[in-house]
Design an enzyme around this catalytic site. Structure first.
Site, PDB file in Angstrom:
ATOM      1  CE  LYS A   1      -4.296  -1.857   1.770  1.00  0.00           C
ATOM      2  NZ  LYS A   1      -3.968  -3.293   1.856  1.00  0.00           N
TER       3      LYS A   1
HETATM    4  C1  LIG Z   1      -4.639  -4.340   1.216  1.00  0.00           C
HETATM    5  C2  LIG Z   1      -3.944  -5.656   1.111  1.00  0.00           C
HETATM    6  C3  LIG Z   1      -4.358  -6.636   0.199  1.00  0.00           C
HETATM    7  C4  LIG Z   1      -5.608  -6.497  -0.661  1.00  0.00           C
HETATM    8  O1  LIG Z   1      -5.441  -5.559  -1.680  1.00  0.00           O
HETATM    9  P1  LIG Z   1      -6.729  -4.970  -2.462  1.00  0.00           P
HETATM   10  O2  LIG Z   1      -6.182  -3.862  -3.279  1.00  0.00           O
HETATM   11  O3  LIG Z   1      -7.666  -4.500  -1.393  1.00  0.00           O
HETATM   12  O4  LIG Z   1      -7.293  -6.079  -3.270  1.00  0.00           O
HETATM   13  C5  LIG Z   1      -3.618  -7.803   0.107  1.00  0.00           C
HETATM   14  N1  LIG Z   1      -2.530  -8.002   0.890  1.00  0.00           N
HETATM   15  C6  LIG Z   1      -2.095  -7.081   1.771  1.00  0.00           C
HETATM   16  C7  LIG Z   1      -0.909  -7.377   2.601  1.00  0.00           C
HETATM   17  C8  LIG Z   1      -2.770  -5.864   1.907  1.00  0.00           C
HETATM   18  O5  LIG Z   1      -2.341  -4.949   2.803  1.00  0.00           O
END
Ligand SMILES: *Cc1c(COP(=O)(O)O)cnc(C)c1O
Length: 483
Positions: free
Chosen positions: A113
């Site tokens: 993220k």
């Molecule tokens: C947010 C997150 C996801 C999911 O990603 P999306 O964009 O919501 O599909 C998967 N793995 C981790 C570690 C995350 O922080």
């Protein structure tokens, strides 16, 4: 480039006008009017670029109302070796020929993220400086979004962050990541309750329009368009790292929750990146797998959402999924509106609300069309996750986190001879040490700078799950600083 709503009810707007917003006024999501197309020759040129230059070339298509020199400066300040541990930013790890893991988790909070959120922080700061406005970000986190947002916004003068988290429910590491921040613009609110209580408070505050206006409340949730745009870049980067020529195809495996990450892959493919398959992996919360297997999209109730050992994928509805359906319908906003009316039937009428409805495309022409988009899916569960972490560790000497393991597990089921498979690494193992110990019997290594994080002084307030108390707290903090 202008942006429209997936439900057709928003006059076209420029990038900076949708940057700070959440849902479009009609409840839909912002989408570019058309996707830029990148052909073979252009791909061959992009192949040679550094991450930051590549990011500029991609993102400038979408953010074309920010003067190019300013955008280039924002991007080059964001994607640095200092923030992401290497000049590559997203290094490709090869497990064996044709099988790769794309390292997306080397940013400040050790989850993918950061790649979008770090850019968002700098973009927000830039547009707020231009207009002289302030922004108070209100969010809820169950573990990864909160730290990522706080590290992206810390120290920014025009921005305050109010982050709600369920008291005592995150890992000690994740808690320490947030609570150890001493920046005066960051406010951690530990709520006596569970994650859904936190989310309900955010919803209640956002639905109070007078309060929202007066205190300039904004969000950084995964429906934000700029986050998607930033994520498109690493699909290109990963593709170039795994291929020699832009005539080759690759497939990506994507651990998925809110459909943000894989939505960026879908858009990269629509722009012309030679992606054969986008392999969507869910955990036990398999609402998206159910759709791609059966054609039925049936968001779950909060009570039906399971708490799993890949917690960042514990979702009941996939906020960004509407963007894919918009493209699936041939960008037919009327149809999207109809489908989501069915989803929201019986609920409170918002995308993230407690809708109990569903839609089913099985037997319709739309269901036939899904194949054209290269999306396939599968699920994982705790036993498979642990077994995958163990096997990848034994076979390749590489430790992956539980979410990445879900991606690998499903990705390998769809692997095809001669097509490189790139699994996206969405977090580092150190954030989820319980599962790692269960799988391999040892603590994951800690990156430099995180050795002692649980013992640093912590800064947070504790509150009941009460929206009025949170509003009072925000009022006090904002007015005190303006006084
Ligand atoms: C947010 C997150 C996801 C999911 O990603 P999306 O964009 O919501 O599909 C998967 N793995 C981790 C570690 C995350 O922080």
């Amino acid at each position: 480039m202008r942006y429209i709503s997936t439900r057709g009810g928003m006059p076209p707007k420029k990038f900076s006008k949708i940057l700070l917003g959440g849902l479009a006024p009609d409840g839909g999501l912002a989408m570019p009017e058309a996707y830029p197309k990148i052909d073979f020759r252009e791909l061959e040129k992009l192949r040679e670029l550094s991450y930051s230059d590549l990011a500029f070339e991609i993102i400038s298509h979408f953010a074309d109302d920010i003067p190019a020199p300013d955008l280039r400066d924002i991007i080059s300040r964001t994607y640095t070796a200092e923030s992401f541990q290497s000049d590559e930013i997203t290094p490709l790890k090869t497990l064996e020929p044709g099988l790769h893991v794309l390292g997306l988790s080397n940013g400040p909070t050790l989850a993918f993220k950061d790649l979008a959120m770090q850019l968002l922080g700098n973009l927000f700061e830039y547009v707020l400086e231009k207009t002289g406005d302030n922004l108070n970000i209100l969010g809820a986190t169950s573990g990864d979004t909160g730290p990522s947002a706080e590290y992206a916004m810390r120290g920014k003068r025009s921005i305050k962050v109010f982050m709600l988290s369920p008291q005592g429910k995150m890992s000690r590491f994740q808690t320490a990541q947030m609570f150890s921040l001493q920046d005066p613009n960051i406010f951690n609110i530990a709520v006596r309750g569970v994650f859904d209580d936190c989310q309900d408070i955010v919803k209640a505050v956002s639905n109070d329009y007078a309060f929202k206006q007066k205190f300039r409340i904004g969000t950084v949730n995964s429906i934000n368009w700029a986050r998607i745009a930033a994520q498109i870049v690493y699909y290109f980067k990963g593709y170039f790292a795994a291929t020699r020529s832009s005539s080759e195809q690759v497939s990506f495996a994507v651990p998925s929750g809110n459909f943000g990450n894989i939505c960026a892959g879908h858009i990269a493919r629509m722009m012309g990146l030679p992606i054969r398959k986008l392999i969507l992996a869910t955990n036990e919360n398999d609402v998206l797998d159910e759709f791609f297997r059966t054609g039925s999209y049936r968001p779950r109730a909060t009570e039906e959402t399971l708490h799993t050992s890949s917690p960042s994928m514990d979702i009941s509805k996939a906020s960004n999924f509407e963007r894919f359906i918009f493209d699936l319908t041939g960008r037919n906003a009327g149809r999207v509106k109809e489908l989501w009316r069915a989803v929201e039937k019986g609920g409170d009428g918002t995308v993230n609300g407690a809708g109990s409805g569903a839609f089913d495309l099985a037997g319709t022409p739309l269901w036939e069309k899904v194949k054209e988009f290269g999306l396939v899916s599968g699920t994982s569960n705790h036993a498979a996750r642990i077994a995958t972490i163990r096997r990848i560790h034994e076979q390749y000497g590489v430790l992956v986190d539980p979410h990445t393991a879900d991606g690998l597990k499903v990705g390998l089921e769809y692997r095809e001879a001669g097509i490189p498979l790139i699994c996206l690494e969405t977090a580092l193992p150190v954030k989820f040490s319980d599962s790692i110990i269960e799988a391999v019997g040892e603590e994951p290594a800690r990156p430099a700078g995180y050795e002692n994080i649980e013992n640093l002084p912590q800064r947070y307030v504790v509150m009941n799950a009460d929206a009025d108390a949170v509003k009072a707290f925000i009022t006090e903090q904002v007015e005190q600083r303006n006084a």
